[in-house]
Structures are given as structure tokens and as C-alpha cells.
Write a protein that holds these residues in place. Structure first.
Motif, PDB file in Angstrom:
ATOM      1  N   LEU A 143     -53.456   7.468  -6.294  1.00  0.00           N
ATOM      2  CA  LEU A 143     -54.668   7.824  -5.537  1.00  0.00           C
ATOM      3  C   LEU A 143     -55.886   7.097  -6.087  1.00  0.00           C
ATOM      4  CD1 LEU A 143     -54.180  11.694  -5.136  1.00  0.00           C
ATOM      5  CD2 LEU A 143     -53.649   9.888  -3.491  1.00  0.00           C
ATOM      6  N   ASP A 171     -57.497   5.714   0.796  1.00  0.00           N
ATOM      7  CA  ASP A 171     -56.683   5.716  -0.418  1.00  0.00           C
ATOM      8  C   ASP A 171     -57.139   6.774  -1.410  1.00  0.00           C
ATOM      9  OD1 ASP A 171     -54.527   4.534  -1.936  1.00  0.00           O
ATOM     10  OD2 ASP A 171     -56.042   3.668  -3.265  1.00  0.00           O
ATOM     11  N   LYS A 172     -58.225   7.485  -1.089  1.00  0.00           N
ATOM     12  CA  LYS A 172     -58.846   8.366  -2.065  1.00  0.00           C
ATOM     13  C   LYS A 172     -58.115   9.689  -2.218  1.00  0.00           C
ATOM     14  CE  LYS A 172     -63.273  10.573  -3.129  1.00  0.00           C
ATOM     15  NZ  LYS A 172     -64.668  10.805  -2.692  1.00  0.00           N
ATOM     16  N   ASP A 173     -57.736  10.314  -1.111  1.00  0.00           N
ATOM     17  CA  ASP A 173     -57.192  11.678  -1.157  1.00  0.00           C
ATOM     18  C   ASP A 173     -55.708  11.704  -0.780  1.00  0.00           C
ATOM     19  OD1 ASP A 173     -59.713  12.782  -1.803  1.00  0.00           O
ATOM     20  OD2 ASP A 173     -60.288  12.615   0.322  1.00  0.00           O
ATOM     21  N   ALA A 174     -54.992  12.698  -1.367  1.00  0.00           N
ATOM     22  CA  ALA A 174     -53.571  12.873  -1.034  1.00  0.00           C
ATOM     23  C   ALA A 174     -53.446  13.366   0.404  1.00  0.00           C
ATOM     24  CB  ALA A 174     -52.936  13.871  -1.990  1.00  0.00           C
ATOM     25  N   TYR A 175     -52.476  12.819   1.104  1.00  0.00           N
ATOM     26  CA  TYR A 175     -52.263  13.173   2.500  1.00  0.00           C
ATOM     27  C   TYR A 175     -50.895  13.816   2.712  1.00  0.00           C
ATOM     28  CZ  TYR A 175     -51.817  12.589   7.580  1.00  0.00           C
ATOM     29  OH  TYR A 175     -51.631  12.797   8.924  1.00  0.00           O
ATOM     30  N   TYR A 179     -49.106  11.402  -1.762  1.00  0.00           N
ATOM     31  CA  TYR A 179     -49.458  10.017  -1.429  1.00  0.00           C
ATOM     32  C   TYR A 179     -50.661   9.988  -0.485  1.00  0.00           C
ATOM     33  CZ  TYR A 179     -44.955   8.605  -3.376  1.00  0.00           C
ATOM     34  OH  TYR A 179     -43.898   8.390  -4.221  1.00  0.00           O
ATOM     35  N   SER A 180     -51.523   9.015  -0.687  1.00  0.00           N
ATOM     36  CA  SER A 180     -52.641   8.806   0.236  1.00  0.00           C
ATOM     37  C   SER A 180     -52.116   8.125   1.496  1.00  0.00           C
ATOM     38  CB  SER A 180     -53.710   7.932  -0.418  1.00  0.00           C
ATOM     39  OG  SER A 180     -53.217   6.603  -0.583  1.00  0.00           O
TER      40      SER A 180
END
Length: 542
Positions: A143, A171-175, A179-180
């Protein structure tokens, strides 16, 4: 006509406004597209995560069966299916050992015999689970690993770098699964499998099926055949060695070599399953020394350590947690603390703790030197045994040797099998190995035979049963044939009920009247040894 600056400025600003608007729209479209892709690509991450979990199960199974990281990593690097095929093959191999009850652990030497792989490759030291995940494009989440470039005030005002900023936001936060969105899309772009060490090969060759019902009789027949020489060889030996003693020595040497060749041939095919088959009782056929040497040739150092510690735990007063002491060939005091799993938990030499990586090799070396027998060790705080007895246990007299008169008179002696053939040694042979048929070999032993053995009139038979050895020598000798250290009790008539007379220190009646001798005999504890005044022979009170 002059230059119209106002018209030019207006047109320029209109163009820039359109360009800025387009950059904004493109960045928004890019972000929307990446979000839609991430939603669709979640299934790719899910499937690969499931594959990693399945691989972890197989990796744990392989480790339980004895496989090392280098074996597992070679299979992972060799192809997308090789790991799972390796696990299936090794489990099938374990099923060929029904006596293990489904919990068989292969030695490293056994695995090396099954597997063809490079001696070295770049991924051999990796964690196998991580290696597999990387090979299928499922590296750990990272992340906020992407950083947008700083565009400055002017470029930002003109809408430059908006895609770059969008990428950083995605790309900043987990989705999903940690994983982003950008990580997910990157995973989806990766190949389903890509070796991290291209060119690594791996193949598994299963062993021959081992059936003791068929292997045992076949081996015994071949072993018996090896105990005879062909007529042509006999004739050649007669010509080469006219003297009978020389002929017998050479014949014994050739037969010993032939028998060893049969054992090696079967051991190479079937390994520990053959060497540990109690229905064959190889240790009884070969003798302890030769069997141990053969067994040790087919084991890794770690396996040898377990084998040796298992034997130490059978010795008197030794258990898990015991510390035993011995002296090595250089006179240093060696201390071994026995731990769980038939392993040495700690080793010291002259008080210095030995590195764990060196323990197995040092323990094996002590065993080869005969320094871990009952007669060579002390347990706990007990003092080390005195130096070896006067009789050299390695001294063997062969037919044709110049043997001084009286060498065996009144002394225990036995027939010993060596690589030079059969000879006679002074002392007591090691206790016969336990086995499925150990108590069925040989014949019974009456009192007269026992007396002749103990008085030195005849050698100790080479086909003794374990129970017969115990009856003859169990109270006076350790299992390796060395005498037990014992303090000689006083010979007094008054305390016969307290003293237990041994074979080395039997009770002698002296000049007593018959009624007094009978009273003394009745007071002797069961198991005491005495000299019968009527015939002068040694007996044990039953």
C-alpha cells in the motif's frame, strides 16, 4: 495591419482551458477505468489467494514428511504443477511404509535418492510459501508504494500530473484482501505462473515397493548363497594358499565381502525399510558393529543423531533430560543432554557449548569411536568409568594364529565375526538384537551347557537368544559386553540375608557341617551365586 495581442491572448486562454479540461477528463476517465478493472480483477486475486492457501497445505504436508526447503523450492521453480505432484508422490511413498502408521518422516538421504534437482539454485533458501506466491504473481500487498511526482503550482494549475495523482490515490488504501486497486490490477497483468529461477529442474523417482513377505526370503536366500564359494573359486584358493590356515582366512574374507555386497545391494534398493525390518533381523545376522556401520552409511547426520540418541535412551539410568558424559579421543570431557525427538538438546566439550550445527557430526564421530557405550559413559554426576579392562575387546584370535597355552582356560570367550572372517575373542559378546524371530533362533540351553560357558570350557554360542544372554550375563555385563562396575561385598556368614552374591563374587561355604551349610544356603537371597561344595561348580539360587 498591426498585431492584435488581445485576440491572441483570448485564443491562447481558450486553448489552454480546453487542454486543462481534457487533462481533467482523461484523469477522471483513467481513475474510473482503474476502479472498474479492480472490481473485475478481484476474482483473479481471490483465485490466486486460494492457490497459495492450497500450496501452503501441500508445503506443510511435505515438511511433515521430511522434505526440506531446498526440495520444495526446487519443485516450485520447476513448473506450476511440480509442487503438487511432488506432494502426491511423497505421500504415496509414505504409504509404502505401513508400519509407520501414516506418520513416516523421510530422511534427507532418502529424499536425495528419490529426487533429481540442482545442487544449488538462487531460490533454494526462500520461504517456500512466499516463493510460490511470487511465482504466481501474488506478492505481498504494498500500500502507498507509488508516490505521485510533485508538479509544482503552475503545472498543477494547468492540470498536469492528474493521472499520476489518481494512480497514487488508487494505491493508497486497501480495497480487497489487503491489496489496493492498483495492486489488484498489477496482479491481474502478471502471468499465471512465472518461475523465479528459470532452468531449475525437478523430478521424483519412486522407490520399489517393499513387501517384507517377499523381500525377506529373497534376501535370506541370497545371503545364504553368499556364504558359499563356487567350486572354481575354492580350487583357485587352494592353489593360491596351500597352507590350511591361510586358505581359511582368505575364504572367510571373500565370504564376508560377498555377504556385505548382498546387504548393500538390498540397502541401496530399499533403504531404511530393509535395514529396520525386524523379520529379517539384520543386526542379528551381521553383529552390532557391522550392522551399525552399515546403517550409518545410509543415513544423513541428522538421522544418525536420532538413531544414536534412541540407542542411548535404552541404556541403564538414561532417559530424556539425562546428561551423559564421556571422554573423546583427545581426552576432553564431552557432555550430551538428551532432549525430545531423539535429539541432543545441548552438547558441551570441556564446558564449552557446541554450536547446534556441529552437534550431529560430533555425536556420529563419538559413536564410531565406540565412546557412547554403557561402559564408556557416566550419567549425571556419576564419575566416568575406569579405563578399559585388561582384556582387549578388539583382540581376536584366528585359526592358524600362535595362541599361547591357557589363553582361554577358565575365561569367557566367544566366536566373533569380523571382516577378516570368524575368530575367537576373550570376554562376553554384545547382547543379541531384539527382533520378531529373535527368540526362535538357536536351541535351548541346559544347565550343563551353561556351566561350560561360564567356566570357559566352551565358547559362548553365536546363536544365543536375548533371554539366554540375559540369564548368563544380564546381571554382570552391560549390553555391549563390558562388565558392569560393582563393589565386591564382604563374605561373612552373619549377613547372608543382606548380601547378594554375584557371579564374580559367589558365596563359598568353607568347612561347615552339612546342617550348617543347609541353613546358610536357605538364608541366601534368591538370585545369589554360590559354589556347590559337592562338585565345585558355580550355581545361581532360583
Amino acid at each position: 495591419m498591426g498585431f492584435n495581442f488581445k485576440a491572441f491572448a483570448t485564443a491562447f486562454m481558450d486553448d489552454q482551458a480546453k487542454a486543462i479540461q481534457k487533462r481533467i477528463q482523461d484523469a477522471e476517465d483513467y481513475e474510473d477505468q482503474q476502479r472498474e478493472l479492480a472490481e473485475r480483477n478481484k476474482s483473479v486475486v481471490g483465485k490466486r489467494r486460494a492457490l497459495v492457501n492450497l500450496a501452503k497445505t501441500e508445503i506443510n504436508m511435505l515438511k511433515k514428511l521430511g522434505a526440506k526447503d531446498k526440495h520444495i523450492n526446487a519443485a516450485i521453480a520447476a513448473g506450476p504443477k511440480a509442487l503438487f505432484e511432488f506432494s502426491q508422490s511423497l505421500q504415496k511413498e509414505a504409504q509404502k511404509r505401513p508400519s509407520a502408521g501414516g506418520s513416516y518422516t523421510f530422511s534427507e538421504s532418502e529424499l536425495d535418492a528419490f529426487i533429481d534437482m540442482p545442487d544449488e539454485f538462487s531460490a533454494q533458501a526462500m520461504d517456500p510459501a512466499e516463493h510460490y506466491a511470487n511465482s504466481i504473481g501474488l506478492a505481498s500487498p504494498s500500500l502507498a508504494s507509488y508516490k505521485a511526482k510533485d508538479q509544482g503550482f503552475l503545472k498543477s494549475a494547468l492540470g498536469m500530473g492528474l493521472k499520476d495523482s489518481a494512480r497514487a490515490r488508487l494505491d493508497k488504501d486497501a480495497y480487497y484482501e489487503g491489496y489496493s486497486m492498483m495492486d489488484i490490477n498489477e496482479v491481474a497483468r502478471q502471468e499465471a505462473y512465472e518461475s523465479m529461477d528459470p532452468g531449475t529442474y525437478f523430478s521424483f523417482s519412486p522407490s520399489k515397493d517393499y513387501n517384507p513377505v517377499t523381500v525377506g526370503p529373497a534376501f535370506r536366500e541370497a545371503y545364504d548363497d553368499a556364504g558359499e564359494l563356487s567350486q572354481a573359486v575354492e580350487s583357485q584358493l587352494r592353489r593360491q594358499f596351500p597352507a590350511e590356515a591361510d586358505y581359511q582366512k582368505e575364504k572367510a574374507r571373500i565370504i564376508a565381502r560377498q555377504k556385505a555386497g548382498v546387504v548393500d545391494a538390498y540397502a541401496q534398493q530399499f533403504g531404511k525399510r530393509f535395514l529396520e525390518d525386524t523379520s529379517i533381523n539384520l543386526q542379528g545376522l551381521m553383529g552390532d558393529d557391522l550392522y551399525q556401520a552399515t546403517y550409518m552409511n545410509y543415513q544423513s547426520q541428522d538421522d544418525l543423531e536420532r538413531y544414536i540418541v534412541d540407542g542411548l535412551l535404552d541404556l541403564q539410568d538414561v532417559s530424556i533430560g539425562s546428561t551423559i558424559k564421556t571422554k573423546d579421543g583427545e581426552g576432553r570431557i564431552v557432555e550430551l543432554t538428551l532432549g525430545e525427538g531423539d535429539q541432543v538438546s545441548r552438547m558441551k566439550i570441556d564446558g564449552r557449548v557446541v554450536n547446534d550445527d556441529e552437534v550431529a557430526a560430533l555425536v556420529a564421530n563419538l559413536q564410531k569411536q565406540g565412546l557412547l557405550s554403557q561402559s564408556s559413559i557416566a550419567v549425571g554426576d556419576k564419575p566416568l568409568p575406569e579405563t578399559a579392562p585388561e582384556v582387549d575387546p578388539e583382540k581376536v584370535f584366528f585359526p592358524g594364529d600362535d595362541i599361547p597355552d591357557g589363553t582361554f582356560d577358565g575365561k569367557l570367550h566367544y566366536v566373533k565375526e569380523t571382516d577378516k572372517g570368524r575368530g575367537v575373542a576373550l570376554g562376553v559378546p554384545p547382547r543379541p538384537a531384539e527382533g520378531l524371530f529373535a527368540e526362535f533362533r538357536g536351541s535351548g540351553m541346559d544347565g550343563a551347557t551353561r556351566d561350560k560357558i561360564l567356566s570357559g570350557e566352551m565358547p559362548v554360542p553365536d546363536n544365543l537368544k536375548p533371554s539366554q544372554w540375559d540369564e548368563l550375563f544380564g546381571e554382570t555385563h552391560n549390553r555391549d559386553g563390558f562388565p558392569k562396575p560393582s563393589a565386591a561385598p564382604e563374605k561373612t556368614v552373619d549377613n547372608t540375608s543382606q548380601i547378594k552374591y554375584t557371579r564374580e563374587n559367589p558365596y563359598t561355604f568353607g568347612d561347615f557341617r552339612s546342617n550348617e551349610a543347609e541353613k546358610i544356603f536357605n538364608n541366601l537371597p534368591i538370585g545369589s551365586y554360590y559354589i556347590d561344595p559337592s562338585d565345585g561348580k558355580l550355581y545361581k539360587k532360583e
